[in-house]
Design an enzyme around this catalytic site. Structure first.
Site, PDB file in Angstrom:
ATOM      1  N   PHE A  16       0.774  -1.369  -0.042  1.00  0.00           N
ATOM      2  CA  PHE A  16      -0.023   0.130  -0.163  1.00  0.00           C
ATOM      3  C   PHE A  16       0.837   1.333  -0.011  1.00  0.00           C
ATOM      4  O   PHE A  16       0.466   2.447   0.192  1.00  0.00           O
ATOM      5  CB  PHE A  16      -0.964   0.041   1.110  1.00  0.00           C
ATOM      6  CG  PHE A  16      -1.789  -1.256   1.412  1.00  0.00           C
ATOM      7  CD1 PHE A  16      -2.705  -1.629   0.647  1.00  0.00           C
ATOM      8  CD2 PHE A  16      -1.612  -1.989   2.367  1.00  0.00           C
ATOM      9  CE1 PHE A  16      -3.482  -2.761   0.670  1.00  0.00           C
ATOM     10  CE2 PHE A  16      -1.992  -3.364   2.441  1.00  0.00           C
ATOM     11  CZ  PHE A  16      -3.081  -3.527   1.543  1.00  0.00           C
ATOM     12  N   LYS A  19       4.095   1.346  -4.638  1.00  0.00           N
ATOM     13  CA  LYS A  19       5.253   1.053  -5.452  1.00  0.00           C
ATOM     14  C   LYS A  19       5.198   0.980  -6.925  1.00  0.00           C
ATOM     15  O   LYS A  19       6.051   1.145  -7.818  1.00  0.00           O
ATOM     16  CB  LYS A  19       5.918  -0.386  -4.753  1.00  0.00           C
ATOM     17  CG  LYS A  19       6.376  -0.247  -3.501  1.00  0.00           C
ATOM     18  CD  LYS A  19       6.859  -1.444  -2.977  1.00  0.00           C
ATOM     19  CE  LYS A  19       5.958  -2.816  -2.750  1.00  0.00           C
ATOM     20  NZ  LYS A  19       4.660  -2.487  -2.022  1.00  0.00           N
ATOM     21  N   ASP A  87       8.994  -6.193 -11.472  1.00  0.00           N
ATOM     22  CA  ASP A  87       7.979  -5.981 -10.390  1.00  0.00           C
ATOM     23  C   ASP A  87       7.727  -7.171  -9.410  1.00  0.00           C
ATOM     24  O   ASP A  87       7.930  -8.233  -9.993  1.00  0.00           O
ATOM     25  CB  ASP A  87       6.723  -5.494 -10.960  1.00  0.00           C
ATOM     26  CG  ASP A  87       5.523  -4.757  -9.878  1.00  0.00           C
ATOM     27  OD1 ASP A  87       6.241  -4.445  -8.899  1.00  0.00           O
ATOM     28  OD2 ASP A  87       4.507  -4.652 -10.290  1.00  0.00           O
ATOM     29  N   GLU A  88       7.523  -6.877  -8.388  1.00  0.00           N
ATOM     30  CA  GLU A  88       7.136  -8.142  -7.231  1.00  0.00           C
ATOM     31  C   GLU A  88       8.414  -8.862  -7.015  1.00  0.00           C
ATOM     32  O   GLU A  88       8.331 -10.315  -7.151  1.00  0.00           O
ATOM     33  CB  GLU A  88       6.013  -9.121  -7.554  1.00  0.00           C
ATOM     34  CG  GLU A  88       4.673  -8.278  -7.889  1.00  0.00           C
ATOM     35  CD  GLU A  88       4.207  -7.679  -6.405  1.00  0.00           C
ATOM     36  OE1 GLU A  88       4.679  -8.051  -5.326  1.00  0.00           O
ATOM     37  OE2 GLU A  88       2.934  -6.901  -6.517  1.00  0.00           O
ATOM     38  N   GLN A  90      10.494  -9.523  -4.870  1.00  0.00           N
ATOM     39  CA  GLN A  90      10.618 -10.279  -3.595  1.00  0.00           C
ATOM     40  C   GLN A  90      10.311 -11.901  -3.815  1.00  0.00           C
ATOM     41  O   GLN A  90      10.889 -12.804  -3.059  1.00  0.00           O
ATOM     42  CB  GLN A  90      10.042  -9.747  -2.525  1.00  0.00           C
ATOM     43  CG  GLN A  90       8.213  -9.847  -2.432  1.00  0.00           C
ATOM     44  CD  GLN A  90       7.516  -9.023  -3.324  1.00  0.00           C
ATOM     45  OE1 GLN A  90       8.099  -8.149  -3.907  1.00  0.00           O
ATOM     46  NE2 GLN A  90       6.356  -9.472  -3.358  1.00  0.00           N
ATOM     47  N   CYS A 144       0.432   4.067   8.520  1.00  0.00           N
ATOM     48  CA  CYS A 144       0.133   3.314   9.765  1.00  0.00           C
ATOM     49  C   CYS A 144      -1.430   3.092   9.938  1.00  0.00           C
ATOM     50  O   CYS A 144      -2.023   4.197  10.214  1.00  0.00           O
ATOM     51  CB  CYS A 144       1.008   3.402  10.620  1.00  0.00           C
ATOM     52  SG  CYS A 144       0.323   2.294  12.226  1.00  0.00           S
ATOM     53  N   CYS A 147      -1.690   4.439  14.100  1.00  0.00           N
ATOM     54  CA  CYS A 147      -1.570   5.910  14.546  1.00  0.00           C
ATOM     55  C   CYS A 147      -1.517   6.801  13.512  1.00  0.00           C
ATOM     56  O   CYS A 147      -1.310   8.068  13.507  1.00  0.00           O
ATOM     57  CB  CYS A 147      -0.239   5.632  15.275  1.00  0.00           C
ATOM     58  SG  CYS A 147       1.241   5.386  14.239  1.00  0.00           S
ATOM     59  N   CYS A 182       3.478   1.141  11.182  1.00  0.00           N
ATOM     60  CA  CYS A 182       4.828   1.454  11.691  1.00  0.00           C
ATOM     61  C   CYS A 182       5.791   0.344  12.530  1.00  0.00           C
ATOM     62  O   CYS A 182       4.880  -0.385  12.861  1.00  0.00           O
ATOM     63  CB  CYS A 182       4.673   2.868  12.321  1.00  0.00           C
ATOM     64  SG  CYS A 182       4.047   2.593  13.873  1.00  0.00           S
TER      65      CYS A 182
HETATM   66 ZN   LIG Z   1       1.835   3.076  14.151  1.00  0.00          ZN
END
Ligand SMILES: [Zn+2]
Length: 191
Positions: A16, A19, A87-88, A90, A144, A147, A182
């Site tokens: 999200f 990228k 792409d992708e 990983q 995040c 928060c 986070c």
């Molecule tokens: Zn957070």
């Protein structure tokens, strides 16, 4: 023949973070510059999309070649190719590190997109080594969900609870979701 300098660029971050949008932005600039390029992504990604294209969250798309192994990339490369986008990354095998390095040595601009960390917060697949050999790294962040601070990690949730550290990366028949978090709010319970 004149030797031209290639390079390795990485666009990474959690889920999200935008990228793929950033990859597509760089691809559009290659179009404007009339550069020849190829886009690859792992065929494992067919689980999420049957189409051989990369799709960003705002639904901009770009045609991609689906491959099973990093060793397939080099057979598509001709002397007219200026850039290669992966792409992708990983999800690829560790052979990708050498392939990417070789392409850059051939004078090709290589742009690699992928998750830098898995759900445990550790380097994901070949990404750690790719980050080390890259000339240029863009680490994007998401927000995040707990928060509202910049999120650098992907929280994996299985059946409504944070995934355990020893849960396998691929779980069949579980209800899974992912959210950006986070460092503070990223949870990886060990038991
Ligand atoms: Zn957070």
């Amino acid at each position: 023949m004149d030797k031209k300098a290639g390079s390795i660029e990485i666009v990474c971050g959690p889920m999200f973070a935008g990228k793929t949008e950033e990859l597509i932005r760089r691809i559009r600039r290659l179009d404007y510059a009339k550069k020849k390029y190829l886009v690859f992504k792992p065929s494992i990604d067919k689980r999420y999309s049957n189409e051989s294209e990369i799709v960003s969250h705002n639904l901009r798309t770009c045609q991609a070649i689906l491959i099973d192994s990093s060793s397939e990339i080099e057979k598509y490369i001709t002397s007219s190719i200026n850039a290669v986008i992966i792409d992708e990354a990983q999800f690829f095998d560790d052979g990708l590190i050498k392939v990417v390095d070789n392409l850059a040595d051939l004078g090709i601009r290589v742009i690699v997109g992928g998750l830098d960390r898995n759900f445990r917060g550790q380097p994901f697949g070949p990404m750690g080594n790719l980050l080390a050999i890259a000339e240029n790294v863009t680490k994007l962040t998401a927000i995040c969900v707990v928060c509202g601070e910049p999120a650098t990690r992907t929280q994996r949730i299985i059946n409504g609870k944070p995934a355990l550290e020893n849960d396998p990366l691929i779980l069949v028949a579980a209800k899974e979701s992912y959210e950006p978090r986070c460092r503070c709010h990223h949870e990886v319970p060990s038991k």
